[in-house]
Design a protein around this motif. Structure first.
Motif, PDB file in Angstrom:
ATOM      1  N   LEU A  37      -6.902   2.321  -4.273  1.00  0.00           N
ATOM      2  CA  LEU A  37      -5.657   3.051  -4.779  1.00  0.00           C
ATOM      3  C   LEU A  37      -5.331   2.295  -6.289  1.00  0.00           C
ATOM      4  O   LEU A  37      -5.359   3.035  -7.215  1.00  0.00           O
ATOM      5  CB  LEU A  37      -4.410   2.855  -4.005  1.00  0.00           C
ATOM      6  N   LYS A  43       0.964  -1.267   0.087  1.00  0.00           N
ATOM      7  CA  LYS A  43      -0.061  -0.010  -0.025  1.00  0.00           C
ATOM      8  C   LYS A  43       0.954   1.207  -0.165  1.00  0.00           C
ATOM      9  O   LYS A  43       0.506   2.114  -0.617  1.00  0.00           O
ATOM     10  CB  LYS A  43      -0.910   0.005   1.308  1.00  0.00           C
ATOM     11  N   MET A  47       0.855   4.318  -2.566  1.00  0.00           N
ATOM     12  CA  MET A  47       0.612   5.697  -2.147  1.00  0.00           C
ATOM     13  C   MET A  47       1.483   6.429  -2.984  1.00  0.00           C
ATOM     14  O   MET A  47       1.308   7.736  -3.161  1.00  0.00           O
ATOM     15  CB  MET A  47       0.598   5.706  -0.712  1.00  0.00           C
ATOM     16  N   ALA A  68       0.604   7.151  -6.407  1.00  0.00           N
ATOM     17  CA  ALA A  68      -0.532   7.978  -6.539  1.00  0.00           C
ATOM     18  C   ALA A  68      -0.210   9.564  -5.992  1.00  0.00           C
ATOM     19  O   ALA A  68      -0.554  10.344  -7.050  1.00  0.00           O
ATOM     20  CB  ALA A  68      -1.723   7.529  -5.542  1.00  0.00           C
ATOM     21  N   ARG A  69       0.726   9.567  -5.389  1.00  0.00           N
ATOM     22  CA  ARG A  69       1.219  10.926  -4.809  1.00  0.00           C
ATOM     23  C   ARG A  69       1.997  11.609  -6.153  1.00  0.00           C
ATOM     24  O   ARG A  69       1.906  12.698  -6.630  1.00  0.00           O
ATOM     25  CB  ARG A  69       2.243  11.042  -3.679  1.00  0.00           C
ATOM     26  N   ALA A 118      -7.698   3.695  -8.751  1.00  0.00           N
ATOM     27  CA  ALA A 118      -7.554   5.182  -9.187  1.00  0.00           C
ATOM     28  C   ALA A 118      -6.130   5.215 -10.084  1.00  0.00           C
ATOM     29  O   ALA A 118      -6.157   5.952 -11.043  1.00  0.00           O
ATOM     30  CB  ALA A 118      -7.258   5.899  -7.871  1.00  0.00           C
ATOM     31  N   LEU A 119      -5.205   4.353  -9.773  1.00  0.00           N
ATOM     32  CA  LEU A 119      -3.874   4.185 -10.578  1.00  0.00           C
ATOM     33  C   LEU A 119      -4.384   3.789 -12.026  1.00  0.00           C
ATOM     34  O   LEU A 119      -3.744   4.286 -12.927  1.00  0.00           O
ATOM     35  CB  LEU A 119      -2.960   3.471  -9.893  1.00  0.00           C
ATOM     36  N   MET A 134      -7.982   6.343   0.821  1.00  0.00           N
ATOM     37  CA  MET A 134      -8.093   4.991  -0.014  1.00  0.00           C
ATOM     38  C   MET A 134      -7.384   3.842   0.708  1.00  0.00           C
ATOM     39  O   MET A 134      -6.406   3.806   1.108  1.00  0.00           O
ATOM     40  CB  MET A 134      -7.525   5.219  -1.476  1.00  0.00           C
ATOM     41  N   ILE A 180      -3.015  11.970  -7.777  1.00  0.00           N
ATOM     42  CA  ILE A 180      -4.484  11.403  -7.352  1.00  0.00           C
ATOM     43  C   ILE A 180      -4.742  11.869  -6.154  1.00  0.00           C
ATOM     44  O   ILE A 180      -4.174  12.036  -5.142  1.00  0.00           O
ATOM     45  CB  ILE A 180      -4.420  10.005  -7.217  1.00  0.00           C
ATOM     46  N   ARG A 239      -6.146  10.284  -2.209  1.00  0.00           N
ATOM     47  CA  ARG A 239      -5.422   9.010  -1.851  1.00  0.00           C
ATOM     48  C   ARG A 239      -5.015   8.526  -0.334  1.00  0.00           C
ATOM     49  O   ARG A 239      -5.201   7.574  -0.160  1.00  0.00           O
ATOM     50  CB  ARG A 239      -4.134   9.143  -2.513  1.00  0.00           C
ATOM     51  N   SER A 240      -5.192   9.422   0.504  1.00  0.00           N
ATOM     52  CA  SER A 240      -4.900   9.303   1.746  1.00  0.00           C
ATOM     53  C   SER A 240      -6.112   8.392   2.493  1.00  0.00           C
ATOM     54  O   SER A 240      -5.626   7.813   3.688  1.00  0.00           O
ATOM     55  CB  SER A 240      -4.587  10.602   2.749  1.00  0.00           C
TER      56      SER A 240
END
Length: 82
Positions: free
Chosen positions: A75, A52, A56, A59-60, A78-79, A70, A64, A67-68
């Motif tokens: 995640l 994870k 993250m 995603a950062r 979303a990715l 999710m 995105i 994200r914090s």
């Protein structure tokens, strides 16, 4: 020959091709500006095999939002949709 989009786009040729495929300007720019853009990939682990924390970070890196809050599955989704 590809058009010069200035310093905001690192890989003009890739950007133009992504736009022709129907991607938004923002998404095409984000992809064309990633490190090693245009190089052959396929060496990264599938998202499901990553931690994870790794998801993250990715995603950062691509911006995105939300994200914090999710979980790992969110995640991954979303990715993949970005």
């Amino acid at each position: 020959m590809s058009k010069d989009h200035g310093p905001s786009i690192k890989n003009d040729e890739q950007y133009e091709e992504l736009r022709k495929q129907g991607m938004s300007k923002q998404k095409a720019a984000r992809i064309a500006n990633t490190e090693n853009s245009g190089e052959k990939g396929g060496k990264a682990k599938p998202y499901e095999e990553r931690t994870k924390e790794d998801l993250m970070k990715q995603a950062r890196k691509i911006g995105i939002e939300g994200r914090s809050t999710m979980n790992k599955e969110e995640l991954i989704k979303a990715l993949r949709n970005n």
